[in-house]
Scaffold this active site. Structure first.
Site: not given
Ligand SMILES: O=P(O)(O)OC[C@H]1O[C@H](OP(=O)(O)OP(=O)(O)O)[C@H](O)[C@@H]1O
Ligand SMILES: O=C(O)c1cc(=O)[nH]c(=O)[nH]1
Length: 454
Positions: A25, A120-122, A125, A149, A294, A296, A299, A351, A426
């Site tokens: 993600k 949990i990665t970053s 979410s 992770r 810009d 954009k 097509d 934005s 701007g």
């Molecule tokens: O810590 P992060 O970097 O945010 O990544 C982890 C998130 O990524 C996935 O969700 P995702 O929205 O990809 O899939 P899902 O809709 O199936 O939950 C996972 O379920 C976590 O919620």
């Molecule tokens: O970072 C993610 O998007 C992610 C990692 C992972 O191992 N599993 C998942 O569901 N999302």
């Protein structure tokens, strides 16, 4: 064997660890993907998992349960059914009709909510869910995740002051599987590669320097933009949304030394001419900045190509960079026959308030951008892969929004929260009484914001 370990081996058989080539993600590439979603189809395992989670929550003073959408929703629901503690549902996106609520269910401000995350990665979410719950006045004291992770997400959340616990850590899980001889040789190699690549915690928090970025960018115009930025110590692009050539040239003469790029909408210029564009090109070379049209484009490829090469503006004959939407798909930017020293910037995410792009669309645009060698970067409101330059419009020191849907952020937010490489300013400059002074202020703020993130 510990209960939790036994449980992991049970769910492992559902194929929750996948080996291959995955994009996460957060945009990171990884050889390992954890997928707890199949557990939703095994009621007994769902119950076991929710019981394990509840036994590991540090305190029981929560009155609501909420899962991070979508993967954690069945788990949070089971936990609610087992504990009889009410569930609330967080949406990924506002539906735009009906009640338009982000949080569904029965709750009131001041209630304490337990959040459940699967992986949990970053931590981004999870943070989005925290922010939306807090907007409703809910209190977040406890967060439980199934697996960390170990890529910095948990630390990011803790740093913000939240109490988070995880059932499993990825290294611990690999150890369990290895000890039980569940892994093939190839899989052990992939795990070793993953661990080696991810042994630096908080990679998410550090940005790479312009010098490092230049190494990752292949397009000559992307490299040139970085060279200009480093030479002039400016990441400021000014958007000259002016409708006559005299005012554009006047502005450029005042700010040209302070910018790395000038963004135009040539189709709004009343007295557009080739002598104007030739003169502007000459100034851009003298003062060393690039010209961004810009336009954009949005097509199919054949029409985009006509719009680039023909008509009164003949964009491809002078612009260094042109912006494109990818609504028509990846083929819309193939075979455009643009000069080799002209680059494209895709629009992944505007934005503006009420923008229609959702996470899926944005990720697809980012993927296409990475695959097309003519794309040098993108406009987005989030961190993107280091191989793309990230442009952030909607920059203002003081304003937050206006009455026609524009939203603004400070340069510090652009670099800290969005991982920006270039700020686009701007009205704050061209409408000011002293554009030269304002350009200098935005240039300094942008540069300082960049340096602070290194
Ligand atoms: O810590 P992060 O970097 O945010 O990544 C982890 C998130 O990524 C996935 O969700 P995702 O929205 O990809 O899939 P899902 O809709 O199936 O939950 C996972 O379920 C976590 O919620
Ligand atoms: O970072 C993610 O998007 C992610 C990692 C992972 O191992 N599993 C998942 O569901 N999302």
């Amino acid at each position: 064997m510990e209960k939790k370990e036994k449980f992991f081996l049970e769910i492992y058989n559902l194929g929750i660890i996948k080996f291959g080539n995955f994009t996460l993600k957060s945009g990171m590439n990884t050889p390992i993907y954890i997928d707890f979603r199949p557990i939703a189809s095994r009621p007994n395992l769902l119950i076991k998992l929710s019981d394990l989670l509840i036994h590991n929550v540090p305190s029981y003073d929560f009155e609501l349960i909420c899962g991070v959408p979508y993967a954690a929703l069945p788990i949070a629901t089971t936990l609610s059914l087992r504990s009889k503690i009410p569930l609330i549902i967080k949406r990924k996106e506002n539906k735009g009709y009906g009640t338009k609520r982000m949080i569904e269910g029965i709750y009131k401000a001041g209630q304490n909510c337990l959040i459940i995350e699967d992986v949990i990665t970053s931590g981004d979410s999870l943070l989005k869910t925290i922010i939306d719950l807090e907007k409703e006045g809910l209190i977040i004291k406890n967060i439980m995740s199934i697996l960390d992770r170990e890529q910095g997400g948990i630390e990011n959340i803790k740093k913000k002051g939240y109490n988070i616990r995880t059932l499993f850590r990825i290294k611990e899980v690999f150890k369990i599987l290895k000890n039980k001889s569940f892994l093939k040789k190839k899989e052990i190699h992939m795990i070793q590669f993953f661990l080696k690549k991810n042994n630096t915690k908080n990679i998410q928090n550090k940005r790479i320097s312009y010098e490092e970025k230049k190494e990752k960018i292949s397009h000559p115009i992307g490299k040139k933009l970085i060279d200009i930025t480093l030479k002039k110590k400016t990441n400021l692009i000014v958007s000259a949304d002016l409708i006559d050539t005299k005012n554009i040239l006047k502005l450029v003469n005042l700010i040209g030394d302070r910018i790395c790029g000038l963004k135009l909408h040539v189709d709004i210029i009343n007295d557009f001419s080739y002598s104007f564009i030739n003169y502007l090109k000459k100034i851009s070379e003298e003062k060393n900045f690039l010209l961004l049209e810009d336009r954009k484009l949005g097509d199919v490829s054949s029409t985009n190509s006509l719009q680039l090469h023909y008509g009164i503006h003949k964009i491809s004959s002078w612009a260094d960079i042109v912006t494109v939407h990818l609504l028509a798909g990846s083929m819309s930017i193939q075979n455009l026959n643009i000069p080799s020293n002209m680059g494209l910037i895709t629009i992944s995410e505007m934005s503006s308030y009420g923008k229609l792009s959702n996470d899926n669309y944005i990720r697809k645009v980012l993927n296409i951008s990475l695959k097309n060698p003519e794309v040098i970067g993108t406009v987005a409101q989030r961190k993107v892969d280091d191989r793309l330059l990230l442009f952030t419009p909607g920059i203002h020191f003081y304003k937050k929004e206006n009455n026609v849907g524009n939203r603004y952020i400070h340069p510090i937010q652009a670099f800290k929260e969005k991982g920006s490489d270039f700020i686009i300013v701007g009205k704050a400059i061209f409408l000011s009484e002293n554009p030269k002074m304002m350009a200098e202020e935005y240039r300094n703020a942008g540069w300082k914001a960049y340096e602070n993130e290194l």
